[in-house]
Design an enzyme around this catalytic site. Sequence first.
Site, PDB file in Angstrom:
ATOM      1  N   HIS A 122      48.047  65.774  27.097  1.00 46.48           N
ATOM      2  CA  HIS A 122      49.118  65.060  27.788  1.00 46.48           C
ATOM      3  C   HIS A 122      50.352  65.082  26.874  1.00 46.48           C
ATOM      4  CE1 HIS A 122      51.235  61.427  29.243  1.00 46.48           C
ATOM      5  NE2 HIS A 122      50.578  61.603  30.374  1.00 46.48           N
ATOM      6  N   ASP A 200      42.643  60.864  21.734  1.00 42.25           N
ATOM      7  CA  ASP A 200      43.397  60.256  22.821  1.00 42.25           C
ATOM      8  C   ASP A 200      42.361  59.825  23.862  1.00 42.25           C
ATOM      9  OD1 ASP A 200      44.653  59.747  25.196  1.00 42.25           O
ATOM     10  OD2 ASP A 200      45.994  61.479  25.122  1.00 42.25           O
ATOM     11  N   GLN A 203      41.960  58.320  28.996  1.00 47.57           N
ATOM     12  CA  GLN A 203      41.174  58.494  30.226  1.00 47.57           C
ATOM     13  C   GLN A 203      39.698  58.167  30.038  1.00 47.57           C
ATOM     14  OE1 GLN A 203      42.488  58.852  33.063  1.00 47.57           O
ATOM     15  NE2 GLN A 203      44.528  59.619  32.598  1.00 47.57           N
ATOM     16  N   LYS A 226      45.005  51.574  32.181  1.00 50.89           N
ATOM     17  CA  LYS A 226      44.115  52.575  32.772  1.00 50.89           C
ATOM     18  C   LYS A 226      42.666  52.097  32.772  1.00 50.89           C
ATOM     19  CE  LYS A 226      46.885  56.527  31.251  1.00 50.89           C
ATOM     20  NZ  LYS A 226      47.596  56.979  32.448  1.00 50.89           N
ATOM     21  N   CYS A 364      52.246  65.388  33.471  1.00 49.86           N
ATOM     22  CA  CYS A 364      52.639  65.316  32.046  1.00 49.86           C
ATOM     23  C   CYS A 364      51.841  66.302  31.210  1.00 49.86           C
ATOM     24  CB  CYS A 364      52.499  63.898  31.489  1.00 49.86           C
ATOM     25  SG  CYS A 364      53.560  62.730  32.295  1.00 49.86           S
TER      26      CYS A 364
END
Length: 407
Positions: A122, A200, A203, A226, A364
């Site tokens: 991303h 990261d 998600q 999220k 993104c």
Amino acid sequence: MLDPAQLRKDFPVLDQQVNGHPLVYLDNAATTQKPLTVIDALVNYYRRDNSNVHRGLHELSNRATAAYEGARARAAHFINAADAGEIVFTRGTTEGLNLVANTWGATNLSAGDEILLTEAEHHSNLIPWQLLAQRAGARLRFVPVLADGAGLDLAALDKLLAPPVKLFAFTHISNTLGLVNDAKNFCALARQRGIVSVIDAAQSAGHRPLDAQDLGCDFLAFSGHKMAGPTGIGVLYGRKELLEKMPPWQGGGEMLDSATYESAKYKPAPHKFEAGTPNIADAIALSAAMDYLDQAGRAAIADHDARLSAYAGEKLRELKFLRLLGPQTGRAGLITFVMDSVHAHDVVEMANTFGIALRGGHHCNQPLMKKLGAPASARASFYLYNTESEIDRLAEVLRKIKQYFTR
Ligand code: 7TS
């Protein structure tokens, strides 16, 4: 197993009609909906306890401080950090990654060094490293993505993960491909080779159990919004040993023990990274989201995601006018597709007229989409309240959209 029909009742926003149809919310990778317990935590804090933290000696300030620091301990427990001092509250994943780039990066990276990323990052896990590389005279390298986003080229990863690479930052779950990276293995390889690892987890944090110690990462960043929590709050986990050696990023109140006109003595981590009044209310509401997810069961959420994703794969593969991106199997809870001769924005706009919320565009991930030869795609992303029948509805509406555009 989860009972989405039951869980849906906890999310007031889901119970509405959009454009004359029941809302089908399939944009969870962008942001998830919030259960009543999270909304109540936010409202109750402002109704009863609102005060600034760490400075008052009065009742409300003491309550706010206890709840805010309690949220930090809750976050540490949520990802099994060794110590609450390893939890820095941020605005979200983006800020967490920028914090690492600006503090660890400022003191550990110099000209000739390299930063390894994957081609599936991303922009949040790309641009901070571009900025750092430009400042430091360092270079970015990328682990290639295989054709159609089916996976990463792991042989290339093995070769690239070596000096002069100093840091390897990668997404746990790709928000465009649904690809799930073997984060534990990546971190182990990085550590063996003396390379700092950054996950990261935007998600993944709200979608599966996460254990920072078991993953063996040095840094891990995620966003509250999220994972059923509020916007404007996130977590950066950093191993204590590293956080202690890093300089502060932003300066201001709360982050120091003493100051003169010339210099200051900073607080230990994590407080040296939290200048100014923090986002108290949202941190508290985030801890309510963590309670909610643990009660639902994070392993059960991961199973539910996998089931819906496989079901969506089956249903959408039947639609011969779609090209599916990402791995064929083992995808996380999202599916991304391109419709023959219909732009993704048209797909998303028409789906909206049927009450279905999708995301369309480059997600993104501009360089990745360009590489896949699909500058724009549409994405359906799932969460614990989504059902198979919503996916049936999606497939039915995609058929209608294709028919409309081939008239
Ligand atoms: N990393 C990944 C893998 C993401 O999916 C996102 C947001 C971010 C970082 C940034 O998170 P933020 O909370 O700091 O903005 N992804 C998306 C998306 O897929 N659609 O909208 C936002």
